[in-house]
Design a protein around this motif. Sequence first.
Motif, mmCIF file in Angstrom:
data_model
loop_
_atom_site.group_PDB
_atom_site.id
_atom_site.type_symbol
_atom_site.label_atom_id
_atom_site.label_comp_id
_atom_site.label_asym_id
_atom_site.label_seq_id
_atom_site.Cartn_x
_atom_site.Cartn_y
_atom_site.Cartn_z
ATOM 1 N N HIS A 188 0.815 -1.215 0.000
ATOM 2 C CA HIS A 188 0.000 0.000 0.000
ATOM 3 C C HIS A 188 0.846 1.262 0.000
ATOM 4 O O HIS A 188 2.003 1.248 0.434
ATOM 5 N N ARG A 189 0.243 2.335 -0.481
ATOM 6 C CA ARG A 189 0.807 3.661 -0.340
ATOM 7 C C ARG A 189 0.429 4.142 1.059
ATOM 8 O O ARG A 189 -0.677 4.634 1.289
ATOM 9 N N VAL A 190 1.312 3.944 1.999
ATOM 10 C CA VAL A 190 1.016 4.231 3.402
ATOM 11 C C VAL A 190 1.298 5.702 3.698
ATOM 12 O O VAL A 190 2.388 6.221 3.430
ATOM 13 N N VAL A 191 0.305 6.374 4.246
ATOM 14 C CA VAL A 191 0.404 7.779 4.642
ATOM 15 C C VAL A 191 0.362 7.852 6.160
ATOM 16 O O VAL A 191 -0.554 7.292 6.795
ATOM 17 N N VAL A 192 1.354 8.509 6.742
ATOM 18 C CA VAL A 192 1.350 8.753 8.187
ATOM 19 C C VAL A 192 1.536 10.246 8.424
ATOM 20 O O VAL A 192 2.107 10.951 7.596
ATOM 21 N N PHE A 193 1.041 10.716 9.555
ATOM 22 C CA PHE A 193 1.252 12.118 9.908
ATOM 23 C C PHE A 193 1.285 12.253 11.415
ATOM 24 O O PHE A 193 0.846 11.355 12.149
ATOM 25 N N ASP A 194 1.840 13.356 11.873
ATOM 26 C CA ASP A 194 1.881 13.663 13.300
ATOM 27 C C ASP A 194 0.676 14.522 13.651
ATOM 28 O O ASP A 194 0.464 15.581 13.051
ATOM 29 N N TYR A 195 -0.121 14.046 14.617
ATOM 30 C CA TYR A 195 -1.228 14.879 15.108
ATOM 31 C C TYR A 195 -0.708 16.249 15.556
ATOM 32 O O TYR A 195 0.454 16.396 15.953
ATOM 33 N N ARG A 196 -1.587 17.229 15.540
ATOM 34 C CA ARG A 196 -1.243 18.511 16.167
ATOM 35 C C ARG A 196 -0.837 18.238 17.613
ATOM 36 O O ARG A 196 -1.451 17.450 18.325
ATOM 37 N N GLY A 197 0.257 18.864 18.021
ATOM 38 C CA GLY A 197 0.755 18.658 19.369
ATOM 39 C C GLY A 197 1.745 17.527 19.519
ATOM 40 O O GLY A 197 2.257 17.293 20.612
ATOM 41 N N ASP A 205 -5.792 25.272 20.106
ATOM 42 C CA ASP A 205 -7.132 24.735 19.885
ATOM 43 C C ASP A 205 -7.116 23.582 18.871
ATOM 44 O O ASP A 205 -6.108 23.290 18.249
ATOM 45 N N GLY A 206 -8.292 22.967 18.726
ATOM 46 C CA GLY A 206 -8.480 21.953 17.690
ATOM 47 C C GLY A 206 -8.265 20.529 18.157
ATOM 48 O O GLY A 206 -8.113 19.628 17.332
ATOM 49 N N TYR A 207 -8.291 20.312 19.486
ATOM 50 C CA TYR A 207 -8.006 18.983 20.016
ATOM 51 C C TYR A 207 -9.299 18.242 20.369
ATOM 52 O O TYR A 207 -9.857 18.398 21.455
ATOM 53 N N SER A 208 -9.779 17.462 19.438
ATOM 54 C CA SER A 208 -10.911 16.567 19.667
ATOM 55 C C SER A 208 -10.759 15.431 18.664
ATOM 56 O O SER A 208 -10.085 15.582 17.639
ATOM 57 N N THR A 209 -11.368 14.293 18.955
ATOM 58 C CA THR A 209 -11.241 13.183 18.008
ATOM 59 C C THR A 209 -11.882 13.540 16.669
ATOM 60 O O THR A 209 -11.373 13.145 15.619
ATOM 61 N N ARG A 210 -12.944 14.299 16.715
ATOM 62 C CA ARG A 210 -13.580 14.732 15.466
ATOM 63 C C ARG A 210 -12.695 15.744 14.740
ATOM 64 O O ARG A 210 -12.598 15.737 13.516
ATOM 65 N N GLY A 211 -12.026 16.593 15.507
ATOM 66 C CA GLY A 211 -11.097 17.540 14.911
ATOM 67 C C GLY A 211 -9.898 16.852 14.291
ATOM 68 O O GLY A 211 -9.435 17.224 13.204
ATOM 69 N N PHE A 212 -9.369 15.833 14.974
ATOM 70 C CA PHE A 212 -8.260 15.061 14.414
ATOM 71 C C PHE A 212 -8.682 14.377 13.114
ATOM 72 O O PHE A 212 -7.886 14.227 12.188
ATOM 73 N N ALA A 213 -9.947 13.947 13.056
ATOM 74 C CA ALA A 213 -10.457 13.338 11.821
ATOM 75 C C ALA A 213 -10.442 14.351 10.681
ATOM 76 O O ALA A 213 -10.091 14.029 9.537
ATOM 77 N N GLY A 214 -10.820 15.588 11.000
ATOM 78 C CA GLY A 214 -10.739 16.641 9.995
ATOM 79 C C GLY A 214 -9.316 16.879 9.540
ATOM 80 O O GLY A 214 -9.062 17.120 8.351
ATOM 81 N N ASP A 215 -8.369 16.791 10.472
ATOM 82 C CA ASP A 215 -6.954 16.931 10.108
ATOM 83 C C ASP A 215 -6.527 15.799 9.173
ATOM 84 O O ASP A 215 -5.761 16.024 8.227
ATOM 85 N N ALA A 216 -6.998 14.576 9.452
ATOM 86 C CA ALA A 216 -6.657 13.435 8.591
ATOM 87 C C ALA A 216 -7.165 13.653 7.170
ATOM 88 O O ALA A 216 -6.464 13.368 6.184
ATOM 89 N N VAL A 217 -8.376 14.174 7.050
ATOM 90 C CA VAL A 217 -8.930 14.456 5.726
ATOM 91 C C VAL A 217 -8.144 15.576 5.047
ATOM 92 O O VAL A 217 -7.908 15.536 3.826
ATOM 93 N N ALA A 218 -7.697 16.567 5.828
ATOM 94 C CA ALA A 218 -6.865 17.636 5.268
ATOM 95 C C ALA A 218 -5.559 17.066 4.712
ATOM 96 O O ALA A 218 -5.060 17.531 3.670
ATOM 97 N N VAL A 219 -4.998 16.059 5.387
ATOM 98 C CA VAL A 219 -3.790 15.402 4.890
ATOM 99 C C VAL A 219 -4.070 14.718 3.552
ATOM 100 O O VAL A 219 -3.292 14.855 2.597
ATOM 101 N N LEU A 220 -5.179 14.000 3.470
ATOM 102 C CA LEU A 220 -5.532 13.353 2.207
ATOM 103 C C LEU A 220 -5.722 14.400 1.109
ATOM 104 O O LEU A 220 -5.258 14.214 -0.026
ATOM 105 N N ASP A 221 -6.397 15.496 1.430
ATOM 106 C CA ASP A 221 -6.586 16.572 0.460
ATOM 107 C C ASP A 221 -5.238 17.117 -0.007
ATOM 108 O O ASP A 221 -5.023 17.344 -1.209
ATOM 109 N N GLY A 222 -4.348 17.340 0.928
ATOM 110 C CA GLY A 222 -3.049 17.907 0.594
ATOM 111 C C GLY A 222 -2.221 17.020 -0.310
ATOM 112 O O GLY A 222 -1.384 17.511 -1.082
ATOM 113 N N LEU A 223 -2.456 15.707 -0.208
ATOM 114 C CA LEU A 223 -1.728 14.747 -1.046
ATOM 115 C C LEU A 223 -2.492 14.388 -2.323
ATOM 116 O O LEU A 223 -2.025 13.569 -3.117
#
Length: 258
Positions: A47-56, A65-83
Amino acid sequence: MTTVTTSDGTRLYVKEQGGGDPLILLPGQGSSHLMWGRTIGLLAARHRVVVFDYRGTGRSDTPADGYSTRGFAGDAVAVLDGLGIGRAHVYGFSMGGRVAQWVAIDHPERVGALVLGATTPGDAHGVPRPAHVDERLGAGGDLTEFLHNPGWARARLRVEGVCGDWRAGTSQRAALRHYRASQAHDSWDGLASVTAPTLCVHGTEDVLNVAANSDLLAERIPGARVHRIPGAQHAYFEEQEAEAAEVVLDFLAQHPIG
């Protein structure tokens, strides 16, 4: 490696390895992508494995700000968008499994298959951990004895000379924000809407997130399956890395991204 900037201006460190259908890995509470260790390479074989460091954590920014599991999910989608990745398999471990639930609930079109490792639907509906474990977690204490079987840990120390600290590089303040985010998680009402094929993986001896939580998730998510790894504690993907990787790879192979 690269950096992706979220809608609130937070810069997230991102790294890729391998080729094939995209697979994003979501680590546990207070952990950078380094938590995944050798699992990254095992999964990157197909697989094309994508990893990232959570905020913090790790090399990512630490905003206030921005620390919630739902917020982290939004960050994950932002990573996919960025790639430029429209759809990916999603594999989350522990708190990362809680984050993965929100990715599947809020962004179903972005998820191929879903793997939930050693996680729960949230404390409001989940099977509770033992009281002494909960107290240690809440106090920010050393969780090492709850992550691995002692025999496995001793053997690893003999061979490698170190057992990695998953929270290395995460400040106390950021770790507390992650803890609060994880404790506040409650995806119960949304789980029935998950459409992605789902596999729940759990070590039978897990006391940080007891294994019965995988059964709860599988009952709640349509068509979900459970795979138990006998004898493994919370960090099943390290203790039984070959089995853990193979069961995930086999599952993902059954659900290719078209």
